[in-house]
Design an enzyme around this catalytic site. Structure first.
Site, PDB file in Angstrom:
ATOM      1  N   ASP A 239       0.863  -1.166   0.000  1.00  0.00           N
ATOM      2  CA  ASP A 239       0.000   0.000   0.000  1.00  0.00           C
ATOM      3  C   ASP A 239       0.909   1.229   0.000  1.00  0.00           C
ATOM      4  O   ASP A 239       2.111   1.143   0.291  1.00  0.00           O
ATOM      5  CB  ASP A 239      -0.943  -0.004   1.203  1.00  0.00           C
ATOM      6  CG  ASP A 239      -2.254   0.718   0.918  1.00  0.00           C
ATOM      7  OD1 ASP A 239      -2.291   1.551  -0.009  1.00  0.00           O
ATOM      8  OD2 ASP A 239      -3.248   0.454   1.609  1.00  0.00           O
ATOM      9  N   GLU A 449     -16.984   9.949   4.672  1.00  0.00           N
ATOM     10  CA  GLU A 449     -16.957   8.502   4.877  1.00  0.00           C
ATOM     11  C   GLU A 449     -15.974   7.920   3.867  1.00  0.00           C
ATOM     12  O   GLU A 449     -16.263   7.834   2.683  1.00  0.00           O
ATOM     13  CB  GLU A 449     -18.352   7.904   4.651  1.00  0.00           C
ATOM     14  CG  GLU A 449     -18.373   6.387   4.727  1.00  0.00           C
ATOM     15  CD  GLU A 449     -19.729   5.802   4.346  1.00  0.00           C
ATOM     16  OE1 GLU A 449     -20.174   4.889   5.056  1.00  0.00           O
ATOM     17  OE2 GLU A 449     -20.312   6.236   3.343  1.00  0.00           O
TER      18      GLU A 449
END
Length: 713
Positions: A239, A449
């Site tokens: 990542d 979100e």
């Protein structure tokens, strides 16, 4: 992959200097002109359409696609996504544009388990169930990669490996501690399906540690499980900037050189970030061997060869024309996916609306005219956006007056900076008073979100602190409902919310998720009955966070429908429709069988309505007698059927030994003799689903005989 491809990769890498090899392990890999290797940027996104590279078809967010429960649809969508990716790549390359988001290595799908509704990135996933996630992730990967064993249409990437689902604010330092039972029962299952069943080309590690080891440098995850247990032959990518966390935040190494070496030595081949700029120093310090580097680069060259990036190994997908990008067929599929994704949570008979009986509609709420509430995150650019307000306006034309009010800000206490608090409330009430019916558009969007850094707020870095509607939205809901007009609540969100008050007080609720660029068109069609919503919830809706364990606790105890002991607001697998589906002639071919035998369960499904309907037929299994902690129910089969009005079809699903297996505390997967229950129907076989739908599932008692037997999990 073929022996020829592997040999070609070895030949290429054998001609590279050590520095050249190391340069290819960076996500922005430079050209090696003398070997005919072009520059390439590995970083591209395709969660629900080609992202961040200009024009593309934007499909519903992944969680919305999961609500279809339809792996065939997911595969079809992924095929169009890779078609657009191919068309864009070819044209970009001709213009010598080889920048970020322009390649064919798509860092999707996200198959993490949405174990807690507070996790901000859960809407990138396919929900809380390992089986459904594995089925849908596998279908998406196959659609992206194509069916040519020697040539990849695009390269998919299963992420984030593993045990990754928040909290976002702590992800760079957090240690996710999971038992071996939870690892193999919940967190690893979908990844194995992606590797073994779908042949995913890449796997991305997670930011967090897993039981003490940083995921992007974990021997347990990357070597012992991924390569040794599962036989993974593709490449592993970190990542982004996660390897720097090894020394900066996890404190498992002291220097960037040690961090880079730990990652490569344990199986990470490609670095999204900057740590691998220090590979030469790590090699000079004796922390890393050239053999490890060579093996990593050979894997990276193999995928580039299979993608057709070398002149003497062309791709059969090279002739896909640019006209396929956001073409009419793809846009139509995106709108159909939006239709299929919507979940009807409540309807007292108000829906569908009758156009001929209305003179005015009030469309109210912060998500009524919001593009952010259409697209979720990791999205491309659409040539057209249709919000719910616009969709309704286009649908009714001049026949019905549409009143509009934003009502309130998504999460602040006012819309205008210099205004008083609740500055749009009066307007919302006025609009409701003028209308025959109110469509109230509430929820979230990916600005609050989502992923830390992309989304955030003052308290949770993209996660939710609770399940309540943010800001003034709950007060707006109650204020507008008090006007006394019929109210339809449209929820735009990527996760479960507390709709307890709405369930008691409004007439109808539709969960639209983040429905894609033109999702407002599908919303209007649903409201007026051009089709019936048919989606099913891929997550449990809880009444409040009081029902949940601590967010940082990765034990599955009392989490998701598989282990939750309370009563949900809306259960996993639940969804209503405007029509009526009936089940009859349910049967299982045997109620006694030997361990290892297959069992077939069937039912006849009939559409007793005037609407064409899609039905997700669901099969669940429960182990009655095991002394090991087992799921209350677990989904072990899904089949989607399309039924014309009045049509019936018989659905059959076969259960194998694995479907009756349990994961023991030591992580082993076994089938034990004893009693089981098998359920088939259009919902989960729980009391709350029966209460909400008024229908039951058929449940069969089954006895398996023989000795406890280990099976592949």
């Amino acid at each position: 992959m073929s022996v020829e491809t592997r040999a070609y990769a070895k030949k290429l890498v054998s001609q590279m200097t050590l520095d050249e090899k190391m340069s290819q392990m960076l996500y922005d890999s430079p050209a090696i002109e003398r070997l005919g290797i072009p520059a390439y940027n590995w970083w591209n996104e395709a969660l629900h359409g080609v992202a961040r590279a200009g024009d593309a078809t934007i499909y519903p967010q992944a969680i919305g696609l999961a609500a279809t429960f339809d792996k065939e649809l997911l595969g079809q969508i992924a095929d169009t996504v890779s078609t657009e990716g191919r068309a864009k790549f070819h044209q970009f390359t001709k213009k010598n544009d080889r920048g970020i988001y322009k390649g064919l290595t798509f860092w999707a799908p996200n198959v993490n388990i949405f174990r807690d509704p507070r996790w901000g990135r859960g809407h990138e996933s396919y929900g809380e169930d390992p089986y459904l996630t594995g089925e849908l992730g596998t279908a998406y990967i196959k659609g992206l990669q194509g069916n040519d064993p020697e040539h990849l249409k695009a390269a998919a990437c299963a992420k984030h490996f593993a045990v990754h689902s928040g909290p976002e604010a702590d992800r760079h330092s957090f240690d996710a501690k999971a038992s071996r039972q939870d690892m193999y029962d919940t967190y690893l299952y979908a990844f194995k399906r992606c590797v073994v069943d779908a042949g995913v080309e890449a796997v991305m590690g997670a930011y967090n540690r897993v039981n003490g080891e940083p995921a992007c440098g974990s021997k347990t995850l990357l070597q012992d499980i991924l390569r040794d247990e599962w036989g993974f032959e593709g490449h592993v990518v970190s990542d982004c900037w996660a390897i720097l966390d090894f020394h900066e935040n996890h404190k498992v190494t002291q220097t960037v050189q040690e961090s880079a070496a730990m990652a490569v030595n344990n199986g990470c081949d490609l670095n999204c970030g900057s740590a691998f700029l220090h590979l030469k120093e790590a090699y000079d310090e004796g922390l890393l061997s050239e053999e490890k580097i060579t093996a990593a680069v050979e894997r990276l060259m193999e995928v580039r060869i299979r993608l057709g990036m070398m002149q003497d190994y062309p791709s059969p997908y090279d002739d896909i024309p640019y006209e396929k990008v956001e073409c009419r067929e793809h846009v139509a599929l995106a709108v159909e996916a939006a239709r299929r994704s919507m979940v009807l949570l409540k309807n007292d008979g108000l829906l569908p609306l009758k156009k001929e009986k209305l003179t005015s509609i009030a469309v109210i709420g912060p998500n009524a005219n919001s593009r952010d509430a259409l697209v979720g995150n990791y999205f491309g650019t659409s040539s057209q956006y249709i919000t719910p307000l616009e969709g309704i306006q286009q649908y009714v034309g001049d026949d019905i007056r549409v009143y509009y009010s934003e009502g309130c800000h998504l999460y602040h206490d006012k819309v205008e900076a210099l205004a008083h608090v609740k500055d749009r409330f009066a307007e919302a009430v006025i609009a409701a008073e003028q209308a025959d019916v109110v469509v109230l558009c509430l929820g979230l969007d990916a600005t609050i979100e989502g992923e830390q850094g992309d989304a955030g707020n003052e308290y949770a870095s993209g996660d939710k602190i609770d399940l309540r509607l943010p800001g003034l939205q709950q007060e707006l809901l109650e204020t507008v409902t008090a006007v006394g007009k019929p109210v339809v609540l449209l929820l735009s969100a990527g996760s479960a919310m507390d709709l307890s008050w709405a369930q008691k007080h409004v007439n109808a609720i539709i969960d639209t998720w983040y429905p894609g660029a033109r999702g407002g068109r599908a919303v209007a069609e649903a409201l007026f009955g051009d089709f019936s919503p048919n989606g099913k919830l891929p997550v449990t809706f809880y009444a409040s966070t009081d029902d949940l364990p601590d967010f940082k606790d990765y034990s599955m105890e009392n989490r998701t429908y598989r282990y939750f002991k309370g009563t949900p607001l809306y259960p996993f697998g639940y969804g209503l429709s405007y029509g009526r589906i009936t089940y009859s002639d349910a049967a299982i071919d045997r109620t006694q069988a030997a361990i290892g035998d297959t069992l077939t369960v069937r039912a006849t499904v009939k559409n007793e309505s005037a609407y064409p309907l899609h039905e997700a037929v669901q099969v669940y299994v429960h182990d009655v007698e095991s002394g090991t902690r087992t799921p209350i129910w677990q989904l072990r089969g899904v089949q989607c059927v399309h039924l014309a009005p009045g049509e019936s079809k018989t659905v059959e699903m076969t259960l194998s030994a694995r479907d009756f297996a349990i994961i023991r505390e030591d992580g082993s997967c076994v089938v034990e003799p004893g009693a089981f229950r098998v359920a088939i129907g259009g919902q989960q076989p729980d009391a709350r689903s029966v209460q909400l739908t008024g229908r039951k599932t058929d449940i069969f008692e089954v006895v398996l005989e023989g000795e406890t037997t280990a099976v592949e999990y």
